[in-house]
Structure formats: structure tokens, C-alpha cells
Design an enzyme around this catalytic site. Structure first.
Site, PDB file in Angstrom:
ATOM      1  N   HIS A 107     -31.955  18.233  63.603  1.00 51.97           N
ATOM      2  CA  HIS A 107     -33.182  19.171  63.994  1.00 51.97           C
ATOM      3  C   HIS A 107     -34.261  18.297  64.433  1.00 51.97           C
ATOM      4  CE1 HIS A 107     -33.177  16.670  59.994  1.00 51.97           C
ATOM      5  NE2 HIS A 107     -34.779  16.707  59.950  1.00 51.97           N
ATOM      6  N   HIS A 109     -38.514  18.679  64.464  1.00 48.68           N
ATOM      7  CA  HIS A 109     -39.421  18.809  63.647  1.00 48.68           C
ATOM      8  C   HIS A 109     -40.779  20.036  64.651  1.00 48.68           C
ATOM      9  CE1 HIS A 109     -39.040  17.413  59.703  1.00 48.68           C
ATOM     10  NE2 HIS A 109     -38.273  16.483  60.745  1.00 48.68           N
TER      11      HIS A 109
HETATM   12  P1  AMP Z   1     -35.853  15.251  58.359  1.00 45.35           P
HETATM   13  O1  AMP Z   1     -36.663  14.343  57.337  1.00 45.35           O
HETATM   14  O2  AMP Z   1     -36.318  14.014  59.601  1.00 45.35           O
HETATM   15  O3  AMP Z   1     -34.536  15.222  58.415  1.00 45.35           O
HETATM   16  O4  AMP Z   1     -36.181  16.924  57.695  1.00 45.35           O
HETATM   17  C1  AMP Z   1     -35.393  17.261  56.797  1.00 45.35           C
HETATM   18  C2  AMP Z   1     -36.536  17.970  57.082  1.00 45.35           C
HETATM   19  O5  AMP Z   1     -36.234  19.704  56.249  1.00 45.35           O
HETATM   20  C3  AMP Z   1     -37.876  17.847  56.211  1.00 45.35           C
HETATM   21  O6  AMP Z   1     -39.327  18.130  56.828  1.00 45.35           O
HETATM   22  C4  AMP Z   1     -37.597  18.686  55.254  1.00 45.35           C
HETATM   23  O7  AMP Z   1     -39.736  19.319  54.173  1.00 45.35           O
HETATM   24  C5  AMP Z   1     -37.317  20.190  55.401  1.00 45.35           C
HETATM   25  N1  AMP Z   1     -36.490  20.352  54.606  1.00 45.35           N
HETATM   26  C6  AMP Z   1     -35.754  20.214  53.208  1.00 45.35           C
HETATM   27  N2  AMP Z   1     -34.489  21.425  52.656  1.00 45.35           N
HETATM   28  C7  AMP Z   1     -34.781  22.371  53.269  1.00 45.35           C
HETATM   29  C8  AMP Z   1     -34.579  23.690  53.050  1.00 45.35           C
HETATM   30  N3  AMP Z   1     -33.891  24.633  52.393  1.00 45.35           N
HETATM   31  N4  AMP Z   1     -35.274  24.513  53.889  1.00 45.35           N
HETATM   32  C9  AMP Z   1     -36.198  24.531  54.458  1.00 45.35           C
HETATM   33  N5  AMP Z   1     -36.468  22.879  54.773  1.00 45.35           N
HETATM   34  C10 AMP Z   1     -35.996  22.044  54.047  1.00 45.35           C
END
Ligand code: AMP
Length: 145
Positions: A107, A109
């Protein structure tokens, strides 16, 4: 989790893709899904993920997934810019726990930045109000071209 391992089909993004968990959806096409981060570091923190992936990070991703993914990131980032009029945008991604990765499905950001407005630390903020996220998602979705 290290950089090496097995894709977990029950990670939260896989559940969102299967409709087993909710999201504030911004955009989707055949290749990508975009939705609001529920623990936003800043207003408008948006995620873009590939729909068809069994990679855990960018390093493992297939070229045919990466191409439409980055185009989706650009498309959503342009919509974030048009909707929220930030002074700049940070576009980032993390690979491996040591780098800060917490969800092991690829993903990107998208973080809008305004001069003088601080951004929260990655993966340490509170959960956003779902109604606010839905409103932001609609505002950004309206600017997708
Ligand atoms: P990473 O830490 O780069 O793997 O990013 C994962 C992101 O997903 C973090 O910024 C979390 O805040 C976000 N996240 C976790 N669970 C959810 C969810 N159910 N819906 C939307 N974002 C989420």
C-alpha cells in the site's frame, strides 16, 4: 514480521478487499482500491492498495500489479490535492516491521501537507470519526478524474 514470510490472507486490507471489513472508500477500478486511513496522521490521509496481490510489500510485488498501482496512486493524489488544496503531499510506503510496516499487503500512503501544520507519527494516532472519514472520502472521490 521481517521482510521474509508468507502472505496472510486474513490481513485487514485483504478483509477490506473481500468486503469482510468496512472502509471509507475513495476510489476503485479493476486494479486498485483507495480508502481513508482510520488512524490518520493528518486530515486526508489516504491509502491506495492493489486488489490482486499476494505480496507482503513492494519488494515482492509483481510488475503487472505495480504499474496500475502507481497510476492509481497518482490519480488519487491528484484528487486529494484538488479536494483539500494542501501545500504539498507526502507519498510513502514502508517495507518490514523495522521500517514501520504494520499491514502486510502492499500500500501507498498519501498525506496532504499544509505549511505550519504538523503530522502525527506513523501508526501511533487515534481512530478517526467514521462520519468524518466518509465525508472526506466523498470530497476526494468527487475530484477523481
Ligand atoms: P503501514 O504501517 O505502512 O503498514 O500502514 C498501514 C496503515 O493502515 C496504517 O497507517 C494504519 O493506520 C492503517 N489501517 C490499519 N487498519 C486500517 C483499517 N481497518 N482501515 C483503514 N486503515 C487502516
Amino acid at each position: 514480521m521481517s521482510l521474509d514470510g508468507t502472505y496472510d490472507p486474513n490481513n485487514i486490507f485483504a478483509k477490506i478487499l473481500r468486503g469482510e471489513a468496512p472502509c471509507a472508500r475513495v476510489f476503485e477500478d479493476d486494479h486498485v482500491l483507495s480508502f481513508m486511513d482510520v488512524f490518520p496522521q493528518v486530515k486526508g490521509h489516504t491509502l491506495v492498495i492493489p486488489k490482486h496481490s499476494s505480496a507482503r510489500n513492494l519488494l515482492e510485488e509483481e510488475p503487472q500489479v505495480l504499474s496500475p498501482l502507481i497510476l492509481g496512486v497518482q490519480r488519487v493524489a491528484r484528487a486529494v490535492r484538488a479536494a483539500l488544496e494542501p501545500d504539498g503531499l507526502v507519498i510513502t510506503q514502508f517495507n518490514g516491521t523495522a521500517a514501520g510496516q504494520t499491514v502486510f499487503h502492499p500500500h501507498f500512503h498519501i498525506l496532504p501537507r499544509w505549511d505550519g501544520v504538523a503530522v502525527g507519527r506513523h501508526a501511533s494516532g487515534g481512530m478517526a470519526d467514521p462520519a468524518e472519514l466518509k465525508a472526506l472520502a466523498e470530497q476526494i472521490a468527487a475530484q477523481i478524474t
